[in-house]
Design a protein around this motif. Structure first.
Motif, mmCIF file in Angstrom:
data_model
loop_
_atom_site.group_PDB
_atom_site.id
_atom_site.type_symbol
_atom_site.label_atom_id
_atom_site.label_comp_id
_atom_site.label_asym_id
_atom_site.label_seq_id
_atom_site.Cartn_x
_atom_site.Cartn_y
_atom_site.Cartn_z
ATOM 1 N N ALA A 1 -23.746 -25.251 -23.364
ATOM 2 C CA ALA A 1 -23.995 -24.673 -22.744
ATOM 3 C C ALA A 1 -24.186 -23.054 -22.794
ATOM 4 C CB ALA A 1 -23.954 -24.907 -21.357
ATOM 5 N N ALA A 2 -23.361 -22.543 -23.489
ATOM 6 C CA ALA A 2 -23.693 -21.095 -23.651
ATOM 7 C C ALA A 2 -23.961 -21.177 -25.055
ATOM 8 C CB ALA A 2 -22.221 -20.801 -24.175
ATOM 9 N N PHE A 3 -24.242 -22.138 -25.988
ATOM 10 C CA PHE A 3 -24.894 -21.922 -27.577
ATOM 11 C C PHE A 3 -26.596 -22.833 -26.937
ATOM 12 C CE2 PHE A 3 -26.754 -24.607 -31.498
ATOM 13 C CZ PHE A 3 -25.707 -23.762 -31.369
ATOM 14 N N ASN A 4 -26.533 -22.590 -26.232
ATOM 15 C CA ASN A 4 -27.830 -23.181 -25.905
ATOM 16 C C ASN A 4 -28.538 -22.154 -25.481
ATOM 17 O OD1 ASN A 4 -29.984 -25.887 -26.581
ATOM 18 N ND2 ASN A 4 -27.074 -26.405 -26.642
ATOM 19 N N LEU A 5 -28.005 -21.004 -24.133
ATOM 20 C CA LEU A 5 -27.918 -20.036 -24.141
ATOM 21 C C LEU A 5 -28.603 -18.752 -25.114
ATOM 22 C CD1 LEU A 5 -26.242 -19.556 -20.288
ATOM 23 C CD2 LEU A 5 -28.523 -20.108 -20.809
ATOM 24 N N ALA A 6 -27.475 -18.733 -25.898
ATOM 25 C CA ALA A 6 -27.644 -18.425 -27.272
ATOM 26 C C ALA A 6 -28.606 -18.548 -28.091
ATOM 27 C CB ALA A 6 -26.242 -18.429 -27.685
ATOM 28 N N ASN A 7 -29.121 -19.891 -27.786
ATOM 29 C CA ASN A 7 -30.210 -19.883 -28.729
ATOM 30 C C ASN A 7 -32.094 -19.634 -27.901
ATOM 31 O OD1 ASN A 7 -32.475 -20.955 -29.589
ATOM 32 N ND2 ASN A 7 -31.910 -23.429 -29.770
ATOM 33 N N ALA A 8 -31.858 -19.417 -26.221
ATOM 34 C CA ALA A 8 -33.050 -19.548 -25.836
ATOM 35 C C ALA A 8 -33.022 -18.095 -25.505
ATOM 36 C CB ALA A 8 -33.033 -20.014 -24.380
ATOM 37 N N GLY A 9 -31.765 -16.841 -25.891
ATOM 38 C CA GLY A 9 -31.627 -15.206 -25.393
ATOM 39 C C GLY A 9 -31.722 -14.941 -26.917
ATOM 40 N N GLY A 10 -31.747 -15.645 -27.845
ATOM 41 C CA GLY A 10 -31.582 -14.891 -28.842
ATOM 42 C C GLY A 10 -33.102 -14.980 -29.664
ATOM 43 N N ALA A 11 -33.876 -15.907 -29.716
ATOM 44 C CA ALA A 11 -34.906 -15.648 -29.834
ATOM 45 C C ALA A 11 -35.760 -15.034 -28.621
ATOM 46 C CB ALA A 11 -35.936 -17.163 -29.319
ATOM 47 N N TRP A 12 -35.172 -14.526 -27.733
ATOM 48 C CA TRP A 12 -36.098 -13.435 -26.567
ATOM 49 C C TRP A 12 -36.044 -12.193 -27.035
ATOM 50 C CZ3 TRP A 12 -33.534 -10.532 -22.622
ATOM 51 C CH2 TRP A 12 -35.174 -9.782 -22.603
ATOM 52 N N ILE A 13 -34.628 -12.039 -27.785
ATOM 53 C CA ILE A 13 -34.432 -10.905 -28.255
ATOM 54 C C ILE A 13 -34.934 -10.354 -29.649
ATOM 55 C CG2 ILE A 13 -32.494 -9.009 -29.416
ATOM 56 C CD1 ILE A 13 -30.759 -9.926 -26.587
ATOM 57 N N GLY A 14 -34.314 -11.256 -30.550
ATOM 58 C CA GLY A 14 -35.584 -10.982 -31.549
ATOM 59 C C GLY A 14 -36.788 -10.941 -31.290
ATOM 60 N N GLY A 15 -37.544 -12.148 -30.079
ATOM 61 C CA GLY A 15 -38.996 -11.765 -30.480
ATOM 62 C C GLY A 15 -39.492 -9.947 -29.658
ATOM 63 N N LEU A 16 -38.427 -9.487 -29.055
ATOM 64 C CA LEU A 16 -38.951 -8.432 -28.428
ATOM 65 C C LEU A 16 -38.552 -7.236 -29.414
ATOM 66 C CD1 LEU A 16 -35.748 -7.596 -25.275
ATOM 67 C CD2 LEU A 16 -38.905 -8.216 -26.018
ATOM 68 N N ALA A 17 -38.182 -7.390 -30.796
ATOM 69 C CA ALA A 17 -38.096 -6.331 -31.674
ATOM 70 C C ALA A 17 -39.525 -6.387 -32.376
ATOM 71 C CB ALA A 17 -36.518 -6.967 -32.606
ATOM 72 N N LEU A 18 -39.490 -7.846 -32.812
ATOM 73 C CA LEU A 18 -41.123 -8.543 -33.269
ATOM 74 C C LEU A 18 -42.145 -6.951 -32.450
ATOM 75 C CD1 LEU A 18 -41.400 -11.963 -34.597
ATOM 76 C CD2 LEU A 18 -41.311 -9.452 -35.663
ATOM 77 N N ALA A 19 -42.160 -8.214 -30.810
ATOM 78 C CA ALA A 19 -43.747 -7.688 -30.194
ATOM 79 C C ALA A 19 -43.453 -5.496 -30.762
ATOM 80 C CB ALA A 19 -43.640 -7.760 -28.821
ATOM 81 N N ALA A 20 -42.228 -5.315 -30.626
ATOM 82 C CA ALA A 20 -42.239 -3.694 -31.045
ATOM 83 C C ALA A 20 -42.423 -2.774 -31.735
ATOM 84 C CB ALA A 20 -40.434 -3.463 -30.151
ATOM 85 N N GLY A 21 -42.952 -3.625 -32.837
ATOM 86 C CA GLY A 21 -43.550 -3.014 -34.148
ATOM 87 C C GLY A 21 -42.913 -2.470 -35.394
ATOM 88 N N PHE A 22 -41.857 -3.714 -34.935
ATOM 89 C CA PHE A 22 -40.490 -2.629 -35.764
ATOM 90 C C PHE A 22 -40.637 -3.578 -37.553
ATOM 91 C CE2 PHE A 22 -38.400 -1.859 -31.614
ATOM 92 C CZ PHE A 22 -38.210 -0.551 -32.187
ATOM 93 N N GLY A 23 -41.720 -4.549 -37.497
ATOM 94 C CA GLY A 23 -41.338 -5.102 -38.233
ATOM 95 C C GLY A 23 -40.863 -6.528 -38.481
ATOM 96 N N ALA A 24 -41.185 -7.373 -39.311
ATOM 97 C CA ALA A 24 -40.961 -9.144 -39.715
ATOM 98 C C ALA A 24 -39.067 -8.780 -40.119
ATOM 99 C CB ALA A 24 -41.310 -9.560 -41.249
ATOM 100 N N THR A 25 -38.709 -8.076 -40.151
ATOM 101 C CA THR A 25 -37.224 -8.467 -40.816
ATOM 102 C C THR A 25 -36.580 -7.862 -39.311
ATOM 103 O OG1 THR A 25 -37.010 -6.517 -41.757
ATOM 104 C CG2 THR A 25 -37.743 -8.315 -43.376
ATOM 105 N N SER A 26 -37.027 -7.668 -38.452
ATOM 106 C CA SER A 26 -36.630 -6.507 -37.103
ATOM 107 C C SER A 26 -35.643 -7.781 -36.162
ATOM 108 C CB SER A 26 -37.390 -5.822 -36.509
ATOM 109 O OG SER A 26 -38.358 -6.337 -35.994
ATOM 110 N N PRO A 27 -36.142 -8.901 -36.047
ATOM 111 C CA PRO A 27 -35.186 -9.750 -35.717
ATOM 112 C C PRO A 27 -33.709 -9.451 -36.198
ATOM 113 C CG PRO A 27 -37.219 -11.002 -35.842
ATOM 114 C CD PRO A 27 -37.459 -9.128 -36.745
#
Length: 407
Positions: A332-358
């Motif tokens: 369950a923790a692994f899948n929380l990591a899946n959702a949470g990690g994708a969300w945090i990586g998306g925040l970096a992209l949305a902030a305009g830090f570039g394609a490799t910022s995630p």
């Protein structure tokens, strides 16, 4: 290694295939059901939600049952969920079927890890877990690409029927190869006792390490396609092959992590998290050329999955009174990591830090994982020191008490 581990790997292969194949089938499903791509993306979330809810719940409710029976029942539920997905008439029914398919995921790996470690000597426990996880990593190399191609040529429903057949093969393998057993004495404590075993601080620190460590992976992996196309210059048609390289790296890392963890679980965990952080820091540099980008994808899979077996084993050891429940909670923790990690990586992209910022966001999560693992290590050492001190005090007082009784 016991042949019974093959049965667990077959089940893991089916689970890994159905978990990741939906990402490649989203356009086909959306077109067939007349929904948008974002709406179809909820099908991925429905599966993950099923894993998070089903992992601890099913493990706790089946604690008194034979583990062989539990594994077969979980795989039967998996087959039912995928068959219902194949025949779902609309989006709502498909969402429900995907949720149902996810329910047995975590409990299967959790109970399977306990069964795997029980069949081998203590010095081979991590390797036995890695061999079960081998089915999951091989699914990324062969299962997902083949299932995606099947869906694109025969229709997405054919993919879920194919996965159901894999599930039936897993049931046959489990029935044939897993030895008969009875409910274990440790499970006699019941549901309340199982849940009480999860109140331990070391257990939660181990689960926190899983969330942070694999969150680092998914922060980058969730956006690896735009990295490969926008930063490295690959055509979209080449991405599927490149993702297979991730599976190759994950398979190698999984096997290597299992072998190393049998020698030193803690060092393997720290080394894996440090390697993952280093690879993610280097990602922006490696994405500047196509050859190094391909290498980066493989190294990402290897570094991340080196930690898979050590984390699973550590959680089981910290909750010795309820290893199945704790092991399932780790999924369950692994899948929380899946959702949470994708969300945090998306925040970096949305902030305009570039394609490799995630990837850089993932590197920070890897550092966080190292920090949590360090705290867990400090807690373990403190508890060991206190335990040793109590034993010495008892040893010092025993002669006096014995003499007093004698007089």
């Amino acid at each position: 290694m016991p042949l019974a581990l093959l049965a667990l790997a077959v089940g893991a292969f089916g689970i890994g295939t159905t978990e990741f194949v939906m990402m490649g089938l989203l356009p086909d499903v959306a077109d067939d059901l007349h929904i948008s791509i974002p709406a179809a993306g909820h099908l991925v979330s429905a599966y993950a939600l099923g894993v998070v809810i089903g992992a601890p719940l099913l493990a706790a409710l089946t604690a008194r049952m034979s583990r062989r029976t539990v594994l077969i029942a979980l795989m039967a539920l998996f087959v039912a969920g995928n068959a219902l997905s194949a025949f779902a008439p609309g989006n709502d029914s498909l969402l429900a079927a995907r949720f149902l398919s996810g329910l047995p995921h975590g409990a299967f790996f959790g109970v399977g890890a306990v069964v795997a470690t029980a069949m081998v000597p203590p010095e081979r426990k991590a390797r036995s877990v890695s061999l079960m996880f081998l089915g999951l990593t091989v699914a990324n190399v062969a299962g997902v690409p083949v299932a995606t191609l099947m869906g694109q040529h025969l229709g997405w429903r054919a993919t879920f029927l194919g996965v159901s057949v894999i599930g039936l093969a897993a049931i046959a393998s489990l029935a044939l190869l897993i030895p008969h057993d009875r409910a274990h004495a440790a499970s006699a404590v019941g549901l309340r006792g199982e849940l009480a075993a999860l109140r331990s601080l070391p257990v939660w620190l181990a689960l926190g390490t899983t969330v942070a460590g694999f969150g680092a992976l998914f922060a980058a992996y969730s956006y690896v396609t735009p990295m490969l196309t926008d930063a490295a210059g690959y055509a979209e048609s080449n991405v599927t092959l490149l993702l297979a390289l991730f599976g190759v790296g994950a398979t190698a890392g999984n096997l290597l992590g299992g072998r190393l963890a049998d020698h030193s679980l803690r060092r393997t965990l720290f080394g894996g998290l440090a390697s993952l952080g280093l690879v993610l820091v280097l990602f922006p540099l490696l994405m500047r050329a196509q050859w190094s980008a391909a290498l980066a994808v493989a190294l990402l899979g290897m570094a991340a999955f080196i930690t898979g077996s050590p984390l699973q084993l550590m959680v089981m050891e910290k909750a010795a009174a309820a290893p199945s429940l704790a092991s399932s909670a780790n999924q369950a923790a692994f899948n929380l990591a899946n959702a949470g990690g994708a969300w945090i990586g998306g925040l970096a992209l949305a902030a305009g830090f570039g394609a490799t910022s995630p990837a850089l966001a993932g590197a920070m999560l890897a550092v966080l994982g190292l920090g949590v693992a360090s705290v867990a290590y400090a807690v373990d050492r403190r508890r060991a020191t206190l335990s040793t001190g109590r034993e010495r005090l008892v040893a010092l007082h025993l002669p006096e008490e014995s003499g007093a009784l004698h007089h």
